[in-house]
Design an enzyme around this catalytic site. Structure first.
Site, PDB file in Angstrom:
ATOM      1  N   HIS A 362       0.729  -1.273   0.188  1.00 10.99           N
ATOM      2  CA  HIS A 362      -0.197   0.139   0.134  1.00 10.99           C
ATOM      3  C   HIS A 362       0.952   1.134   0.114  1.00 10.99           C
ATOM      4  O   HIS A 362       0.942   1.889  -0.935  1.00 10.99           O
ATOM      5  CB  HIS A 362      -0.874  -0.094   0.886  1.00 10.99           C
ATOM      6  N   HIS A 367       1.758   4.721  -2.645  1.00 11.26           N
ATOM      7  CA  HIS A 367       1.636   6.592  -2.130  1.00 11.26           C
ATOM      8  C   HIS A 367       3.276   7.104  -2.279  1.00 11.26           C
ATOM      9  O   HIS A 367       3.160   8.406  -3.030  1.00 11.26           O
ATOM     10  CB  HIS A 367       1.061   6.697  -0.601  1.00 11.26           C
ATOM     11  N   HIS A 554      -3.812   0.439  -6.600  1.00 10.74           N
ATOM     12  CA  HIS A 554      -3.834   1.429  -5.292  1.00 10.74           C
ATOM     13  C   HIS A 554      -5.300   1.014  -4.717  1.00 10.74           C
ATOM     14  O   HIS A 554      -5.380   0.143  -3.797  1.00 10.74           O
ATOM     15  CB  HIS A 554      -4.129   2.830  -5.455  1.00 10.74           C
ATOM     16  N   ASN A 558      -6.210  -1.155  -1.348  1.00 11.90           N
ATOM     17  CA  ASN A 558      -6.694   0.024  -0.173  1.00 11.90           C
ATOM     18  C   ASN A 558      -8.002  -0.276  -0.068  1.00 11.90           C
ATOM     19  O   ASN A 558      -8.832   0.238   1.755  1.00 11.90           O
ATOM     20  CB  ASN A 558      -6.501   1.470  -0.957  1.00 11.90           C
ATOM     21  N   ILE A 704      -6.728   8.976  -0.750  1.00 10.12           N
ATOM     22  CA  ILE A 704      -6.296   8.321   0.390  1.00 10.12           C
ATOM     23  C   ILE A 704      -5.876   7.364   0.459  1.00 10.12           C
ATOM     24  O   ILE A 704      -5.174   6.474  -0.197  1.00 10.12           O
ATOM     25  CB  ILE A 704      -8.425   8.588   1.190  1.00 10.12           C
TER      26      ILE A 704
END
Length: 704
Positions: A362, A367, A554, A558, A704
């Site tokens: 993740h 990110h 993602h 997520n 997010i």
């Protein structure tokens, strides 16, 4: 401010095609976005520059909160956006930390809708305000759940906490509820779908393995291609290199189906291997006295019905505290004592996988790795550049959410250190994986599957790949999304670059790719695997990878966090106690024999850790009301280009078709890894979703 001429220019231009009247404005705008690399950034600025992760620690507050700088030769890491704050008086290598707002370029800030209903406000409030409320309730932060029914009560009755101010209640109405007693409130959680469908699924060996194909972290399982299993670590430090999982152990478990040699030759053996990665941290974690750790290997067999069956779990610790290295192999069992040891071994493996998921699959792979792409795009691709307009929808809000992560999630003493097993070594472990395993050329889904032995190239197979496990929901559905992205990117690139020489002569594009390789991911700049950027195919491959990581990858790791990870026994985030058979006292062993259930509950996260995990997962799994989904919104530029408009409509059409394909797969009884009594349907790649926690929806960007 964006120069007006650039703001109203709908037409996309390669640098060589820019009208003379716009050329100087284009160059001025790009220069202003790069800044000088000096001074502290102000909130109104639009400066995109690079820095190392030197703001995770807070030694000025407390020496125990010091953390190493990530980025550089000692701890390689991607770069973040530079903020330019003053350095710590305790550690001159560490940048001082500030509360909100962290600097991010003004263009990267959340929209008014997202700020009001979600995003920064919700994440910050949930973790910065609600977590202290929880900590005030538990006088003993290490106390575990006394009974399994106490875990269930989190969903049935909730947790009483001191009443917060109304501002917090308005931000988190789904979690925080007022009571008749004005002095108290209740934090009550929705029942995760895994529990709602089958509260006992966590006991199943088949479900334990199915998580690795259709769970939160379906991108770590690998094919076993060599035997015996061997460690690459120094045996003088870490103990014998050869695994204790022997051919005889494997044959005993699969004897009803085939021999060991047949299983290896026919590619029926798979592994979840966290042995070498975790072993160097075992003694460090044990020294903290608040948790424990092992290196782990989990071996699985592909059953003829297409499902995986666990064969063995090996747990290992190196020489420690004057004692020799220890390793033990656990196998599925029916006899009571061995059965409970097996359940505890599975809990340790799940904790390893949960930490790897959050820190690597993740955070690092989506990110963290993406921030350099965004910085380089803004520094080197003009807003008139067609590739900028292709990529910017996939960059939306990522720098904002990453800055919040550095503030309250991945920082020293942050929520990740509190609830996941690596504790204060979390980000150092993330750096190790970046150094040892991360490769840009393996980040696209097909290349990732091939690198793990989960697929081989086959031009006659769907998507050009033959999967090692045919019913692999993450791969099956993910390839639909990846192929749609690549086809859209192919049409787009070939329209703007009809000849290969246009790619190589585009100075903005070349500067962009050079910046990503040599600065944003500069600790990897000398790796031979970086793709060249000379032809249309090179560019298609590069941008397809970036678009896949920010959208498909993602979303896959997520948005299922709450429903697939929110029940503690199903997926504990930490294992706090040693295995009962690792050098126990007579009293400890007897306690395990008398009450094995207590041993498992003590191994699980504490009550405080478990509730904090639920708060985190609830927030991270939620879609904002203004979420932009893949293939959703078009760009004004694309509307003026008939070829691009048609290609985008074709892309959107393919995505619309995926809903029905995925629904059909989830109801096909032949696909036992996604269809069956009590199973949560795999729908993380369904492109669209309503807001909230839905377990589906492929967002355009990491927001997010």
């Amino acid at each position: 401010m964006i120069p007006l001429a650039l703001e109203v220019t709908v037409q996309s231009y390669l640098p060589s095609e820019t009208p003379k009247g716009l050329k100087s404005l284009r160059e001025q705008d790009m220069e202003s976005l790069r800044g000088t690399g000096e001074g502290e950034r102000k909130s109104f600025e639009r400066i995109y520059d690079y820095d190392v992760y030197n703001d995770l620690g807070a030694p000025d507050e407390e020496l125990s909160l010091a953390r190493p700088v990530l980025g550089g030769e000692k701890h390689p890491y991607p770069r973040r956006c530079r903020t330019g704050r003053k350095m710590s008086s305790i550690d001159p290598l560490t940048e001082t930390r500030t509360a909100l707002p962290f600097y991010i370029p003004a263009d990267e800030d959340f929209s008014e809708i997202k700020q009001a209903t979600f995003g920064a406000k919700t994440l910050y409030t949930a973790l910065h305000a609600v977590v202290p409320l929880l900590e005030s309730v538990f006088t003993d932060t290490t106390e575990g759940f006394p009974l399994f029914t106490d875990i269930d009560m989190l969903f049935n009755q909730g947790v009483n906490v001191p009443a917060p101010n109304d501002g917090i209640l308005s931000v988190l109405p789904a979690l925080l509820k007022k009571t008749d007693d004005t002095k108290n409130a209740v934090i009550q959680f929705e029942t995760p779908e895994t529990v709602d469908r089958d509260r006992f699924s966590w006991l199943s060996d088949e479900e334990f393995c199915r998580q690795m194909l259709a769970g939160l972290n379906p991108c770590s399982i690998q094919l076993v291609s060599e035997w015996p299993l061997m460690s690459k670590l120094d045996p003088e430090i870490y103990g014998p290199a050869e695994s204790a999982i022997t051919k005889e152990i494997v044959e005993k478990e699969i004897k009803d189906f085939m021999t060991f040699d047949e299983a290896l030759a026919q590619k029926k053996l798979f592994i979840l291997d966290y042995h070498d990665l975790l072993l160097p941290y075992v003694n460090k974690l044990r020294d903290l006295k608040t948790t424990t750790l092992y290196g782990s290997r989990t071996l699985m067999f592909l059953h003829p019905d297409g499902t995986l069956k666990p064969i063995a779990i090996e747990l290992t610790h190196p020489p420690y505290d004057g004692k020799p290295a220890w390793k033990h192999v656990y196998t599925p069992a029916q006899v009571a004592t061995d059965l409970w040891l097996w359940r505890l071994a599975k809990a340790h493996v799940l904790a390893h996988d949960a930490g790897y998921h959050q820190l690597i699959s993740h955070w690092l792979r989506t990110h963290c790795a993406t921030e350099p792409y965004i910085i380089a795009t803004n520094r080197h691709l003009s807003q008139m550049h067609p590739m900028s307009r292709l990529l910017l929808p996939h960059c939306r809000y990522t720098m904002q959410i990453n800055s919040l992560a550095r503030l309250i999630l991945i920082n020293a003493g942050g929520i990740v250190e509190k609830i996941f097993f690596p504790d204060e070594y979390s980000m150092q472990l993330s750096s190790d994986v970046y150094d040892q395993l991360w490769r840009f050329d393996h980040e696209a889904l097909p290349a990732d599957l091939i690198s793990r032995g989960m697929a081989v190239e086959d031009p006659t197979a769907p998507h050009g790949l033959k999967l090692a496990i045919e019913d692999y929901p993450y791969a099956n559905d993910g390839l639909l999304i990846y192929d749609a992205i690549k086809q859209w990117a192919t049409s787009y690139v070939n329209h703007y670059y009809p000849q290969a020489n246009l790619v190589e002569s585009d100075e903005e594009l070349q500067a962009w790719w050079n910046d990503i390789r040599t600065v944003g991911h500069g600790d990897k700049k000398d790796e031979p695997w970086w793709p060249q950027l000379k032809t249309q195919d090179d560019l298609i491959r590069i941008v397809s990878t970036i678009m896949w990581v920010t959208a498909g990858q993602h979303s896959a790791v997520n948005f299922g966090q709450y429903d697939l990870g929110g029940y503690i026994p199903y997926r504990p985030t930490v294992a706090r106690t040693n295995m009962p058979n690792e050098d126990p006292t007579d009293e400890e062993w007897q306690s395990f024999i008398d009450r094995p259930e207590d041993a498992l509950l003590k191994c699980f996260p504490s009550q405080l850790q478990g509730i904090q995990m639920l708060v985190l997962y609830d927030v991270l799994s939620s879609h904002s009301p203004d979420e932009e989904y893949i293939g959703g919104n078009t760009n004004a530029t694309w509307e003026t280009e008939p070829t691009i408009k048609a290609a985008f409509e074709e892309f959107r059409g393919r995505l619309n078709e995926l809903e029905a394909i995925i629904d059909s797969r989830n109801t096909d009884p032949n696909l036992k890894n996604r269809c069956g009594a009590g199973l949560v349907p795999y729908q993380l790649f369904k492109p669209y979703s309503e807001s909230g926690v839905t377990g589906r929806g492929v967002a355009n960007s990491i927001s997010i």
